[in-house]
Design an enzyme around this catalytic site. Structure first.
Site, PDB file in Angstrom:
ATOM      1  N   PRO A  52     116.743  17.795 -37.090  1.00 33.60           N
ATOM      2  CA  PRO A  52     117.520  17.047 -36.474  1.00 33.60           C
ATOM      3  C   PRO A  52     119.173  16.821 -37.132  1.00 33.60           C
ATOM      4  CG  PRO A  52     116.093  15.470 -36.589  1.00 33.60           C
ATOM      5  CD  PRO A  52     115.478  16.835 -37.229  1.00 33.60           C
ATOM      6  N   GLU A  53     120.067  17.148 -36.486  1.00 33.53           N
ATOM      7  CA  GLU A  53     121.410  16.837 -37.187  1.00 33.53           C
ATOM      8  C   GLU A  53     122.180  15.815 -36.361  1.00 33.53           C
ATOM      9  OE1 GLU A  53     123.796  19.672 -39.038  1.00 33.53           O
ATOM     10  OE2 GLU A  53     122.097  21.252 -39.670  1.00 33.53           O
TER      11      GLU A  53
END
Ligand SMILES: [Zn+2]
Length: 296
Positions: A2-3
């Protein structure tokens, strides 16, 4: 992994569901994720505490807490590679990889992490040295230009430096460079002012589009259901997945560029994959006059 946009979407989703909830009891199943605190320290601090709010800093979730003694403190969460955070009815079985469980009466707040690279801690050290937020007011073109001037690193590698700008990860670094039409191999200090302005704008636009998109999709935050392009989320059962047309270059090696049909290339920089279009992101100045451009 996840960013920033995925974390932002999660924060917006959870923020509405946290406020006023009181923690009755804490279970830590993986001591590693609460480090440098001990499970006892975390439990002691969180027992009887109430959730006041939730914000984001880089890829960290910042839970504003009020302790049972009335004192305010922050609980830091980081999803690492595979982490998920969500509410689960207390009567429902806990997932196998539940790392920390906050028992809040009818529902449990679960931090699940299959690989245990995530964090769930009350130690604020991790966010102390982060650079400005890419979507915040301190990330100005002037700041960005000055900061890049002193770096010989290729711009793609430099963008991952969390002290330069916090929360730009491997996927959106490639995407932003494509959007700005800049080669990932360009030395950071070789970028012209106009390119820096364009890159800053591209970073912000790329992140904003991803946040907007994630905010409008039906998502299952416990991650069950079909895997889709949003990493640690899942689409609810019955929904199609959303990967198509999402990313322009990332993970598209050999596929035609969406702009010019040239095959997207994959290279490795600082042990991370970089994807780019050799046509749309060609060098705008000669290799001769800027001899530091690393060879492929
Ligand atoms: Zn292209």
């Amino acid at each position: 992994m996840p960013e920033l946009p995925e974390v932002e979407v999660l924060v917006r989703h959870l923020a509405l569901r946290m406020r006023g909830r009181r923690i009755r009891r804490v279970t830590v199943r993986r001591a590693r994720v609460v480090a440098p605190c001990t499970p006892e320290e975390l439990s002691q601090k969180l027992r009887g505490a109430t959730f006041q709010g939730l914000t984001r800093r880089a890829k960290y979730l910042l839970f504003a807490m009020r302790g049972r003694d009335g004192g305010a403190f922050t609980l830091l969460g980081h999803l690492g590679m595979t982490g998920r955070m969500y509410w689960l009815p207390a009567k429902q079985a806990l997932p196998k990889h539940a790392a920390v469980i906050l028992h809040c009466g009818p529902e449990n707040f679960v931090f699940e992490d299959t690989r245990y690279f995530g964090r769930f801690t009350i130690d604020p050290g991790a966010i102390a040295s982060l650079g400005p937020e890419p979507l915040g007011g301190k990330f100005t073109a002037e700041y960005f230009f000055k900061a890049l001037k002193s770096s010989r690193q290729p711009i793609k590698v430099k963008l991952l430096d969390q002290q330069l700008v916090a929360g730009v990860g491997n996927i959106y670094a490639s995407e932003a460079l494509f959007r700005a039409g800049i080669s990932p191999l360009t030395p950071a200090r070789g970028l012209k002012r106009l390119q820096v302005v364009a890159l800053r704008r591209a970073i912000r636009a790329t992140l904003r589009v991803a946040i907007k998109r994630g905010s409008t999709l039906p998502l299952n935050f416990s991650g069950t259901g079909n895997g889709d392009g949003l990493f640690y989320y899942g689409s609810p059962p019955g929904e199609s997945n959303f990967t198509t047309e999402r990313l322009r270059v990332y993970d598209r090696a050999g596929k035609p560029c969406r702009k010019c049909r040239t095959a997207i290339e994959r290279i490795v920089q600082a042990a991370r994959s970089t994807f780019y279009c050799p046509q749309c992101q060609s060098q705008v100045f000669s290799r001769k006059s800027h001899g530091e451009i690393p060879s492929r």
